[in-house]
Every structure is written in C-alpha cells, then in structure tokens.
Enzyme design. Structure first.
Site, mmCIF file in Angstrom:
data_model
loop_
_atom_site.group_PDB
_atom_site.id
_atom_site.type_symbol
_atom_site.label_atom_id
_atom_site.label_comp_id
_atom_site.label_asym_id
_atom_site.label_seq_id
_atom_site.Cartn_x
_atom_site.Cartn_y
_atom_site.Cartn_z
ATOM 1 N N LYS A 71 105.694 -3.053 68.269
ATOM 2 C CA LYS A 71 106.843 -3.821 67.799
ATOM 3 C C LYS A 71 108.203 -3.341 68.296
ATOM 4 O O LYS A 71 109.244 -3.695 67.739
ATOM 5 C CB LYS A 71 106.874 -3.933 66.248
ATOM 6 N N HIS A 132 100.093 0.940 74.028
ATOM 7 C CA HIS A 132 100.739 1.533 72.845
ATOM 8 C C HIS A 132 100.291 2.983 72.676
ATOM 9 O O HIS A 132 100.543 3.590 71.636
ATOM 10 C CB HIS A 132 100.358 0.758 71.578
ATOM 11 N N SER A 162 109.035 -5.039 61.302
ATOM 12 C CA SER A 162 108.416 -5.925 62.279
ATOM 13 C C SER A 162 106.887 -5.751 62.279
ATOM 14 O O SER A 162 106.133 -6.726 62.328
ATOM 15 C CB SER A 162 108.991 -5.630 63.666
ATOM 16 N N MET A 280 107.466 -14.215 67.461
ATOM 17 C CA MET A 280 108.901 -14.082 67.734
ATOM 18 C C MET A 280 109.603 -14.338 66.399
ATOM 19 O O MET A 280 110.022 -15.463 66.105
ATOM 20 C CB MET A 280 109.341 -15.119 68.782
HETATM 21 P P1 A3P Z 1 110.824 -8.851 65.017
HETATM 22 O O1 A3P Z 1 109.510 -8.858 64.314
HETATM 23 O O2 A3P Z 1 111.787 -7.883 64.397
HETATM 24 O O3 A3P Z 1 111.422 -10.186 65.178
HETATM 25 P P2 A3P Z 1 106.417 -6.288 70.519
HETATM 26 O O4 A3P Z 1 106.505 -7.220 71.654
HETATM 27 O O5 A3P Z 1 106.520 -4.845 70.890
HETATM 28 O O6 A3P Z 1 105.249 -6.590 69.631
HETATM 29 O O7 A3P Z 1 107.729 -6.497 69.639
HETATM 30 C C1 A3P Z 1 107.923 -7.686 68.910
HETATM 31 C C2 A3P Z 1 109.323 -7.657 68.373
HETATM 32 O O8 A3P Z 1 110.247 -7.873 69.456
HETATM 33 C C3 A3P Z 1 109.568 -8.767 67.371
HETATM 34 O O9 A3P Z 1 110.570 -8.270 66.485
HETATM 35 C C4 A3P Z 1 110.100 -9.869 68.291
HETATM 36 O O10 A3P Z 1 110.802 -10.869 67.631
HETATM 37 C C5 A3P Z 1 111.011 -9.037 69.185
HETATM 38 N N1 A3P Z 1 111.339 -9.716 70.446
HETATM 39 C C6 A3P Z 1 110.507 -10.290 71.327
HETATM 40 N N2 A3P Z 1 111.179 -10.851 72.342
HETATM 41 C C7 A3P Z 1 112.492 -10.603 72.105
HETATM 42 C C8 A3P Z 1 113.695 -10.930 72.803
HETATM 43 N N3 A3P Z 1 113.687 -11.616 73.920
HETATM 44 N N4 A3P Z 1 114.859 -10.513 72.257
HETATM 45 C C9 A3P Z 1 114.882 -9.817 71.103
HETATM 46 N N5 A3P Z 1 113.779 -9.489 70.395
HETATM 47 C C10 A3P Z 1 112.588 -9.881 70.901
#
Ligand code: A3P
Length: 319
Positions: A71, A132, A162, A280
């Site tokens: 996350k 990860h 998250s 997202m």
């Molecule tokens: P949130 O749950 O806080 O919204 P990962 O890809 O490591 O699983 O992380 C997912 C997190 O990154 C989620 O956070 C997601 O919304 C956020 N995320 C993904 N794309 C993003 C972007 N372009 N800009 C900002 N946050 C992004």
C-alpha cells in the site's frame, strides 16, 4: 525451458485475455489465505510453502524492481516506470493490466492467474518486477545481477489505513478483524509481509549498498514531476518536458482510477470486491486522521518513537 518470443507473447496474451474475460463473471468468493512465517516474516501460506522457486528466481541484469511494503504506492510507481520505459507512449501502457505488465514476484498461483515466478519467466525483457519482500528475503540473484531497484515508502499511519481497507476488499488477504485489532497486529508486525518498521528500515539501510532509489509516497504527492524526474535519471532515460508532462497527467490518481488497465477492475469480483472499497481508494496523504482516535494516535506515536529511535529515516504524515 527456453521459449520463443512469439510463444512467450502468446502466453502473456492468453493470461491477459483470461483476466479480461473473467472480470465480471460470477465467481466463487475466494478463500482467504492464512499466514506462515518465512524466516520470521509472515507470508501467505502457499507462498511460504512453495518458497524455493522464489529464492531460486533467476534475475536478469536489465530487470527493474519496484519494492514496497503493501500500500505504499506500488501500482502508481509501476505505471510511472512503464510509461518511462515506453518513452511516454501511454497507449502502449494500456496493452494489459498492471499485474500482467509488471508481475508480482513472490505471489502464489491465484486462479486464473499463474504464480509470479511463472509469469515472470514468460515475460519479455526488460521485466518490471513488483515485490513486497523485505530486503533480507530478496532472491540473491537480484544482487548478483546488480539490478536497479526502486523502493517506495509511505508513512506508517496512511499505510495502515490503506492496508486495512485493502484487506477488507481483497479476499485473498487474511481476515483483517476490527480496526482496533488491525492496528494492534500492524504494530506487532503480524500482517502479511511482516513489520512495516523492519521493512522500511531494512531497505533504507541497504540503499547505499546496491542500486536502490528510495522514494516516498508523500514526496510523489507533493511534486510528482520532481519524483518522476528522479526515476528517469535513475533509469538513465532522457525524456522531454512535454513527455514528462504527459506521464504526469497519465499517472494522476484520477486518471489511474479511470484507467481499467491500472485500477485492478479486471481482477475477478470474487477476489477484489470493489463494492467494499475501491483499489484506488483516496490516494491521499493524511487520511489516517479520519480513522485514528486520539488515544490510538497517542499509543501509536509512543510505540513508533521507540521502534524508530535508532534510524535517521523520517516520514511525513501530512504535507
Ligand atoms: P489509498 O488506499 O490510501 O487510497 P499499492 O499500489 O502499493 O497497493 O498502493 C495503493 C495505494 O496507493 C492506495 O492508497 C491507492 O489509492 C494509492 N494510489 C494508487 N495510484 C495512485 C496515484 N496515481 N496517486 C496517488 N495515490 C495512488
């Protein structure tokens, strides 16, 4: 076993098709994985039980790795790097969903998807590898091959919130329990992929020993262009300001939320239930303030200070 480029291409195409056509088919609800420790790090049981192919993974010198604690902005960084590798041609990044374009190294087979190792072995170079894994569990061949690694870290409180919502919606993850219980498990390092503290510190301490670019989610939010430039420089890619601007636009939270090749909407509903929480979700810095009670925050800060006392690694929980 060697395969021709055409055969590999066909394999990837088949997986991508399979993924697309199954997207909204009625699916059995997935059985959540339990965890099993690998050298003290809790991982999905099937990952731990078939650990050898991961340890023995044969990295190639031009593999690019994106490593994160869950996350931290993995998907965002995968999209940015794929854009850079394609010279800013964003149409090319729409060739397949993120998890096909940038396979997840240690993931076990989760039907209809093959294991990460199988998928990577059938992915043409340069491969964009997601992991990860904490530093100490990385397959040795990545160090032997001197691969470039982009590590992205996100502040603990936003990572925790998250991750909680992700575990509610992702039916492969272990049962999250209540928010209160979840917070406790996070502090004890009992969530899948282990302790956030060990993860971010382990990679921080390793960053000068290898080709590692250490980035922060908060910096990416604050000034995406500046951070994308860092990635370009690290990868040795020179792109014009115009292309950089295009990449920035393509990788905003809103653009990625709308992009079916980047928002995980192609994953079967039985596995990712977007009606519970969107992948997202908010993409913000400081959303933790909406979930931590005053006393939880106090407890968290006290524990945090103890666990981070010996490191110069600093995070921002708001920008
Ligand atoms: P949130 O749950 O806080 O919204 P990962 O890809 O490591 O699983 O992380 C997912 C997190 O990154 C989620 O956070 C997601 O919304 C956020 N995320 C993904 N794309 C993003 C972007 N372009 N800009 C900002 N946050 C992004």
């Amino acid at each position: 076993m060697k395969q021709s480029v055409a055969a590999r291409g066909a394999f990837i195409h088949k997986i991508a098709q399979m993924d697309d056509t199954t997207s909204h088919a009625p699916e059995a609800v997935f059985q959540r994985f339990t965890l099993l420790s690998v050298q003290g790090v809790p991982l999905f049981r099937p990952i731990a039980e078939a650990w050898e192919p991961v340890v023995d993974f044969k990295a190639k010198p031009d593999d690019i790795v994106i490593a994160t604690y869950p996350k931290a902005g993995t998907t965002w960084t995968q999209e940015i790097v794929d854009c850079i590798l394609n010279g800013g041609d964003v149409e090319k990044t729409k060739r397949a969903p993120t998890h096909i374009r940038s396979p997840f190294l240690e993931i076990c087979e989760v039907p209809p998807m093959p294991s990460g190792v199988d998928l990577l072995e059938n992915t043409p170079s340069p491969r964009l590898v997601k992991t990860h894994l904490p530093y100490q569990l990385m397959p040795k061949s990545f160090w032997e091959q001197k691969c470039k690694i982009i590590y992205v870290a996100r502040n603990a409180k936003d990572s925790l919130v998250s991750y909680y919502f992700f575990e509610l919606m992702n039916r492969a993850q272990p049962e999250p329990g209540t928010w209160e219980q979840y917070l406790e498990k996070f502090m004890k390092g009992e969530l899948a992929w282990g302790s956030w503290f060990d993860h971010v510190i382990g990679w921080w301490n390793a960053k000068d020993k290898h080709k590692i670019l250490y980035l922060f989610f908060e910096d990416m939010k604050e000034d995406p262009k500046r951070e994308i430039r860092k990635v370009m420089k690290f990868l040795g890619k020179e792109l014009s300001e115009e292309v950089l601007e295009k990449i920035c636009q393509h990788t905003t939270f809103e653009a990625m939320k709308d992009n079916s090749m980047a928002n995980y909407s192609s994953v079967p509903d039985g596995l990712f239930d977007h009606s519970i929480s969107s992948f997202m979700r908010k993409g913000a810095v400081g959303d933790w303030m909406n979930y931590f009670t005053v006393s939880q925050n106090k407890m968290f800060d006290e524990e945090y200070d103890k666990k981070m006392i010996a490191t110069d690694l600093k995070f921002r929980c708001s920008i």
